[in-house]
Motif scaffolding. Structure first.
Motif, PDB file in Angstrom:
ATOM      1  N   ALA A  12     -26.913  -8.855  20.470  1.00 43.44           N
ATOM      2  CA  ALA A  12     -26.011  -7.780  20.042  1.00 43.44           C
ATOM      3  C   ALA A  12     -25.902  -7.744  18.522  1.00 43.44           C
ATOM      4  O   ALA A  12     -25.826  -6.670  17.910  1.00 43.44           O
ATOM      5  N   THR A  13     -25.907  -8.920  17.906  1.00 43.73           N
ATOM      6  CA  THR A  13     -25.843  -8.996  16.450  1.00 43.73           C
ATOM      7  C   THR A  13     -27.084  -8.377  15.816  1.00 43.73           C
ATOM      8  O   THR A  13     -26.991  -7.601  14.853  1.00 43.73           O
ATOM      9  N   VAL A  14     -28.260  -8.711  16.347  1.00 45.92           N
ATOM     10  CA  VAL A  14     -29.511  -8.147  15.825  1.00 45.92           C
ATOM     11  C   VAL A  14     -29.490  -6.622  15.936  1.00 45.92           C
ATOM     12  O   VAL A  14     -29.868  -5.906  14.996  1.00 45.92           O
ATOM     13  N   CYS A  15     -29.030  -6.116  17.075  1.00 44.30           N
ATOM     14  CA  CYS A  15     -28.974  -4.660  17.273  1.00 44.30           C
ATOM     15  C   CYS A  15     -28.028  -4.000  16.273  1.00 44.30           C
ATOM     16  O   CYS A  15     -28.350  -2.964  15.681  1.00 44.30           O
ATOM     17  N   GLY A  16     -26.852  -4.596  16.094  1.00 44.15           N
ATOM     18  CA  GLY A  16     -25.873  -4.008  15.187  1.00 44.15           C
ATOM     19  C   GLY A  16     -26.359  -3.970  13.752  1.00 44.15           C
ATOM     20  O   GLY A  16     -26.247  -2.942  13.063  1.00 44.15           O
ATOM     21  N   ILE A  17     -26.918  -5.082  13.281  1.00 42.66           N
ATOM     22  CA  ILE A  17     -27.408  -5.133  11.905  1.00 42.66           C
ATOM     23  C   ILE A  17     -28.619  -4.222  11.727  1.00 42.66           C
ATOM     24  O   ILE A  17     -28.765  -3.538  10.704  1.00 42.66           O
ATOM     25  N   SER A  18     -29.505  -4.182  12.725  1.00 44.56           N
ATOM     26  CA  SER A  18     -30.688  -3.317  12.632  1.00 44.56           C
ATOM     27  C   SER A  18     -30.296  -1.855  12.476  1.00 44.56           C
ATOM     28  O   SER A  18     -30.949  -1.095  11.749  1.00 44.56           O
ATOM     29  N   SER A  19     -29.225  -1.452  13.151  1.00 41.01           N
ATOM     30  CA  SER A  19     -28.810  -0.048  13.084  1.00 41.01           C
ATOM     31  C   SER A  19     -28.371   0.353  11.677  1.00 41.01           C
ATOM     32  O   SER A  19     -28.516   1.512  11.283  1.00 41.01           O
ATOM     33  N   ILE A  20     -27.846  -0.597  10.915  1.00 42.15           N
ATOM     34  CA  ILE A  20     -27.406  -0.285   9.552  1.00 42.15           C
ATOM     35  C   ILE A  20     -28.602   0.049   8.667  1.00 42.15           C
ATOM     36  O   ILE A  20     -28.594   1.020   7.906  1.00 42.15           O
ATOM     37  N   TYR A  21     -29.652  -0.763   8.784  1.00 43.86           N
ATOM     38  CA  TYR A  21     -30.748  -0.709   7.814  1.00 43.86           C
ATOM     39  C   TYR A  21     -31.980   0.035   8.308  1.00 43.86           C
ATOM     40  O   TYR A  21     -32.957   0.151   7.566  1.00 43.86           O
ATOM     41  N   LEU A  22     -31.951   0.532   9.523  1.00 44.25           N
ATOM     42  CA  LEU A  22     -33.107   1.239  10.073  1.00 44.25           C
ATOM     43  C   LEU A  22     -33.629   2.349   9.155  1.00 44.25           C
ATOM     44  O   LEU A  22     -34.842   2.491   8.973  1.00 44.25           O
ATOM     45  N   PRO A  23     -32.758   3.167   8.525  1.00 43.40           N
ATOM     46  CA  PRO A  23     -33.280   4.260   7.684  1.00 43.40           C
ATOM     47  C   PRO A  23     -33.803   3.816   6.321  1.00 43.40           C
ATOM     48  O   PRO A  23     -34.468   4.607   5.641  1.00 43.40           O
ATOM     49  N   GLN A  24     -33.521   2.578   5.894  1.00 44.78           N
ATOM     50  CA  GLN A  24     -33.783   2.212   4.498  1.00 44.78           C
ATOM     51  C   GLN A  24     -35.246   2.356   4.083  1.00 44.78           C
ATOM     52  O   GLN A  24     -35.536   2.969   3.044  1.00 44.78           O
ATOM     53  N   PRO A  25     -36.212   1.830   4.839  1.00 41.10           N
ATOM     54  CA  PRO A  25     -37.609   2.023   4.415  1.00 41.10           C
ATOM     55  C   PRO A  25     -38.109   3.447   4.620  1.00 41.10           C
ATOM     56  O   PRO A  25     -39.208   3.789   4.169  1.00 41.10           O
ATOM     57  N   LEU A  26     -37.298   4.277   5.288  1.00 45.91           N
ATOM     58  CA  LEU A  26     -37.699   5.654   5.589  1.00 45.91           C
ATOM     59  C   LEU A  26     -37.086   6.670   4.632  1.00 45.91           C
ATOM     60  O   LEU A  26     -37.274   7.880   4.824  1.00 45.91           O
ATOM     61  N   LEU A  27     -36.367   6.212   3.613  1.00 46.34           N
ATOM     62  CA  LEU A  27     -35.623   7.140   2.758  1.00 46.34           C
ATOM     63  C   LEU A  27     -36.500   8.233   2.146  1.00 46.34           C
ATOM     64  O   LEU A  27     -36.114   9.410   2.157  1.00 46.34           O
ATOM     65  N   PRO A  28     -37.686   7.913   1.607  1.00 45.26           N
ATOM     66  CA  PRO A  28     -38.527   9.006   1.097  1.00 45.26           C
ATOM     67  C   PRO A  28     -38.946   9.996   2.190  1.00 45.26           C
ATOM     68  O   PRO A  28     -39.053  11.198   1.937  1.00 45.26           O
ATOM     69  N   LEU A  29     -39.183   9.496   3.415  1.00 49.25           N
ATOM     70  CA  LEU A  29     -39.534  10.386   4.520  1.00 49.25           C
ATOM     71  C   LEU A  29     -38.359  11.274   4.911  1.00 49.25           C
ATOM     72  O   LEU A  29     -38.532  12.461   5.218  1.00 49.25           O
ATOM     73  N   LEU A  30     -37.154  10.708   4.910  1.00 45.30           N
ATOM     74  CA  LEU A  30     -35.967  11.502   5.223  1.00 45.30           C
ATOM     75  C   LEU A  30     -35.735  12.564   4.151  1.00 45.30           C
ATOM     76  O   LEU A  30     -35.339  13.697   4.466  1.00 45.30           O
ATOM     77  N   ALA A  31     -35.964  12.192   2.895  1.00 45.56           N
ATOM     78  CA  ALA A  31     -35.817  13.165   1.812  1.00 45.56           C
ATOM     79  C   ALA A  31     -36.769  14.337   2.016  1.00 45.56           C
ATOM     80  O   ALA A  31     -36.394  15.507   1.836  1.00 45.56           O
ATOM     81  N   GLU A  32     -37.992  14.039   2.438  1.00 47.41           N
ATOM     82  CA  GLU A  32     -38.979  15.097   2.676  1.00 47.41           C
ATOM     83  C   GLU A  32     -38.633  15.917   3.915  1.00 47.41           C
ATOM     84  O   GLU A  32     -38.718  17.152   3.904  1.00 47.41           O
ATOM     85  N   ALA A  33     -38.220  15.239   4.992  1.00 41.36           N
ATOM     86  CA  ALA A  33     -37.946  15.932   6.251  1.00 41.36           C
ATOM     87  C   ALA A  33     -36.759  16.883   6.144  1.00 41.36           C
ATOM     88  O   ALA A  33     -36.757  17.965   6.740  1.00 41.36           O
ATOM     89  N   PHE A  34     -35.739  16.487   5.376  1.00 41.41           N
ATOM     90  CA  PHE A  34     -34.526  17.300   5.273  1.00 41.41           C
ATOM     91  C   PHE A  34     -34.444  18.077   3.959  1.00 41.41           C
ATOM     92  O   PHE A  34     -33.434  18.736   3.700  1.00 41.41           O
ATOM     93  N   GLY A  35     -35.486  17.986   3.126  1.00 41.55           N
ATOM     94  CA  GLY A  35     -35.466  18.695   1.858  1.00 41.55           C
ATOM     95  C   GLY A  35     -34.368  18.213   0.932  1.00 41.55           C
ATOM     96  O   GLY A  35     -33.732  19.010   0.232  1.00 41.55           O
ATOM     97  N   ALA A  36     -34.141  16.897   0.900  1.00 39.38           N
ATOM     98  CA  ALA A  36     -33.057  16.313   0.110  1.00 39.38           C
ATOM     99  C   ALA A  36     -33.623  15.570  -1.096  1.00 39.38           C
ATOM    100  O   ALA A  36     -34.787  15.174  -1.118  1.00 39.38           O
ATOM    101  N   SER A  37     -32.777  15.368  -2.101  1.00 34.52           N
ATOM    102  CA  SER A  37     -33.165  14.578  -3.261  1.00 34.52           C
ATOM    103  C   SER A  37     -33.145  13.094  -2.901  1.00 34.52           C
ATOM    104  O   SER A  37     -32.639  12.699  -1.848  1.00 34.52           O
ATOM    105  N   GLN A  38     -33.684  12.265  -3.798  1.00 35.96           N
ATOM    106  CA  GLN A  38     -33.673  10.827  -3.561  1.00 35.96           C
ATOM    107  C   GLN A  38     -32.251  10.298  -3.439  1.00 35.96           C
ATOM    108  O   GLN A  38     -31.944   9.496  -2.551  1.00 35.96           O
ATOM    109  N   ALA A  39     -31.379  10.744  -4.332  1.00 37.55           N
ATOM    110  CA  ALA A  39     -29.993  10.272  -4.310  1.00 37.55           C
ATOM    111  C   ALA A  39     -29.293  10.693  -3.021  1.00 37.55           C
ATOM    112  O   ALA A  39     -28.540   9.921  -2.421  1.00 37.55           O
TER     113      ALA A  39
END
Length: 392
Positions: A12-39
Motif C-alpha cells: 500500500a505504501t509503494v502504491c501511495g508514493i508511486s501515485s504522487i510521482y507517476l507524472p514527474q518523468p512525463l512532464l514534457p509529454l503532458l505539456a505537449e498533450a495539453f498544450g501547456a507551458s513547462q511551469a
C-alpha cells in the motif's frame, strides 16, 4: 505483526508514493498533450504535494481518535479511482483537480500507515520498522518514476495511469483483511496537543530539517526532465525514468541508516551528514553534463534518505501518546517543503537561469545542515535525537 500483514502495508505504501510521482518523468509529454507551458505542466506534481502539506495535520488529529485500518482501505479506493480517471481527462484543469483530490487521499493513507505500523509492533522495534517503512517509500518513489517512464516510452503517456490504478485497486481489496490496529494506550486528542508536540526538545528542528531537505529533493527531481532537454541527447520518457535509478541508493541507505547513525554520534549526526551530502548533490546537478545529472541523483538520494530514514522512528520513540499527530506533522512539514520545491526553483529557473535555481537548492541544503549540526550539539534528547543511536 505477521509477514502477510507487513507485506500488504508495504505494498500500500509503494502504491501511495508511486501515485504522487507517476507524472514527474512525463512532464514534457503532458505539456505537449495539453498544450501547456513547462511551469504549468509542473503543477501536475505540485497539485498533489500542496494538499499533502496541509491535510496530514487534520488526519493526525483524526487518527489519534479512530482506527487506522478503515482509512487505509478508503484512501486506497479513492486513490485507485482517481488514478485510473486521469488519462481520460480532456482538459488540464480537470487533470489538476483530480491530482488535488489525490493529494487529499495520499496523506490520509500515509499517516494511517505510519500510525498502524508504529502501534502494531513492540516499542523496541518501532525504529527498525519505521526505517524499513522509509525504505519502502523509496522503492515507491523509484517505481512510480522509472516504470512510468518505461511504460510511457513503450505504450504512450496514458498507460502508466491505467496500470497503477489497477494495482491500487488490488491492494485496496487486500487491505480489507488487515487485523485491527492497537489504539488502547492513546489519550483522547486535544487541540493543544500540537503545540505540545512541537515544543518537545528537537521536534520542531527535526521537522524543519526534513522540510528543507525535501525542498531540495523535489526541486532537483522536478527540474530533471526539463534539464535533460537542454543537454546532449535530449529528453525522452525512458531516458528521464532511467535517471531516477539513483533512487535505489536510497533503499540501501535506509536499511543501513541506524547502524551508520551510531557511528556518526546518533540520529542528529546522521541528519547533519545527510544534509551536507545533499549540498554536494545540488552543486553537481548544476554541472551541464548528462553524466553529472545522473550521478547527482545517486548522491541526492544517499544524503536525503540518510536523514529521512532516522527521523520518523526517533520522533515516534520520543512520543508515546500522540503518534497520529506526530506522524501527521511529519508528513505535513515534509510535503510542504516538497510542494514549495516543485514550484520555487522552477520559477527562479525561468527568470534568472539554471545557475540561480541551483543556488537556491544549495542554500536550502546548507540551512538544513546548520540546523542538524545545532541539533547534534544540543546534547542527548528524548528518543536519542541528539545522542547516540543504536544499531539495527
Amino acid at each position: 505483526m505477521g509477514k502477510w500483514t507487513l507485506g500488504v502495508l508495504f505494498a500500500a505504501t509503494v502504491c501511495g508514493i508511486s501515485s504522487i510521482y507517476l507524472p514527474q518523468p512525463l512532464l514534457p509529454l503532458l505539456a505537449e498533450a495539453f498544450g501547456a507551458s513547462q511551469a504549468t505542466a509542473s503543477l501536475a506534481v505540485t497539485a498533489t504535494m500542496l494538499p499533502l502539506g496541509l491535510a496530514p495535520l487534520v488526519y493526525g488529529f483524526f487518527l489519534d481518535a479512530v482506527p487506522a485500518r478503515p482509512l487505509i482501505a478508503l484512501s486506497l479506493g479513492l486513490l485507485g479511482a482517481t488514478t485510473a480517471a486521469l488519462p481520460f481527462c480532456a482538459d488540464f484543469k480537470v487533470f489538476l483537480a483530480l491530482r488535488v483530490v489525490q493529494g487529499l487521499a495520499v496523506p490520509c493513507l500515509l499517516t494511517a500507515l505510519m500510525t498502524y505500523l508504529s502501534t502494531s509492533v513492540p516499542p523496541a522495534a518501532v525504529r527498525r520498522v519505521m526505517a524499513a517503512y522509509i525504505a519502502v517509500t523509496v522503492l515507491g518513489g523509484f517505481s512510480g518514476r522509472f516504470f512510468s517512464g518505461l511504460t510511457a516510452h513503450l505504450f504512450g503517456w496514458r498507460f502508466p495511469f491505467y496500470c497503477l490504478g489497477a494495482t491500487i485497486a488490488a491492494c485496496c481489496l487486500a487491505c480489507l483483511a488487515l487485523p485491527p490496529d492497537g489504539r488502547s494506550a492513546f489519550l483522547p486528542i486535544r487541540l493543544r496537543d500540537a503545540p505540545h508536540v512541537l515544543a518537545k526538545p528537537g521536534f520542531l528542528t527535526t521537522y524543519l530539517i526534513v522540510a528543507l531537505l525535501f525542498f531540495v529533493f523535489s526541486g532537483m527531481l522536478n527540474l530533471l526532465p526539463f534539464r535533460l532537454g537542454e543537454l546532449d541527447g535530449g529528453y525522452s520518457p525512458l531516458r528521464a525514468g532511467a535517471m531516477y535509478c539513483g533512487y535505489l541508493m536510497g533503499i540501501v541507505t535506509c536499511l543501513t541508516s541506524h547502524r551508520v547513525s551510531g557511528r556518526l554520534g546518533g540520529p542528529a549526526g546522521a541528519m547533519a551528514m545527510g544534509a551536507a551530502v545533499v549540498i554536494g548533490a545540488a552543486g553537481l546537478f548544476a554541472v551541464p553534463a548528462t553524466w553529472a545529472v545522473f550521478v547527482s541523483v545517486f548522491v541526492l538520494c544517499t544524503g536525503m534518505f540518510m536523514a529521512h530514514s532516522v527521523a520518523p522512528g526517533v520522533l515516534n520513540s520520543a512520543e508515546a501518546e500522540h503518534k497520529g499527530l506526530v506522524n501527521g506533522l511529519y508528513i505535513s512539514f515534509y510535503y510542504s517543503g516538497g510542494a514549495l520545491g516543485t514550484y520555487l526553483p522552477g520559477l527562479v529557473l525561468g527568470r534568472l537561469g539554471f545557475g540561480a535555481a541551483a543556488a537556491v537548492l544549495v542554500a536550502a541544503a546548507a540551512a538544513a545542515t546548520a540546523l542538524a549540526v545545532g541539533l547534534r550539539r544540543s546534547g542527548p534528547l528524548p528518543g536519542s535525537l541528539g545522542g547516540r543511536g543504536g544499531g539495527r
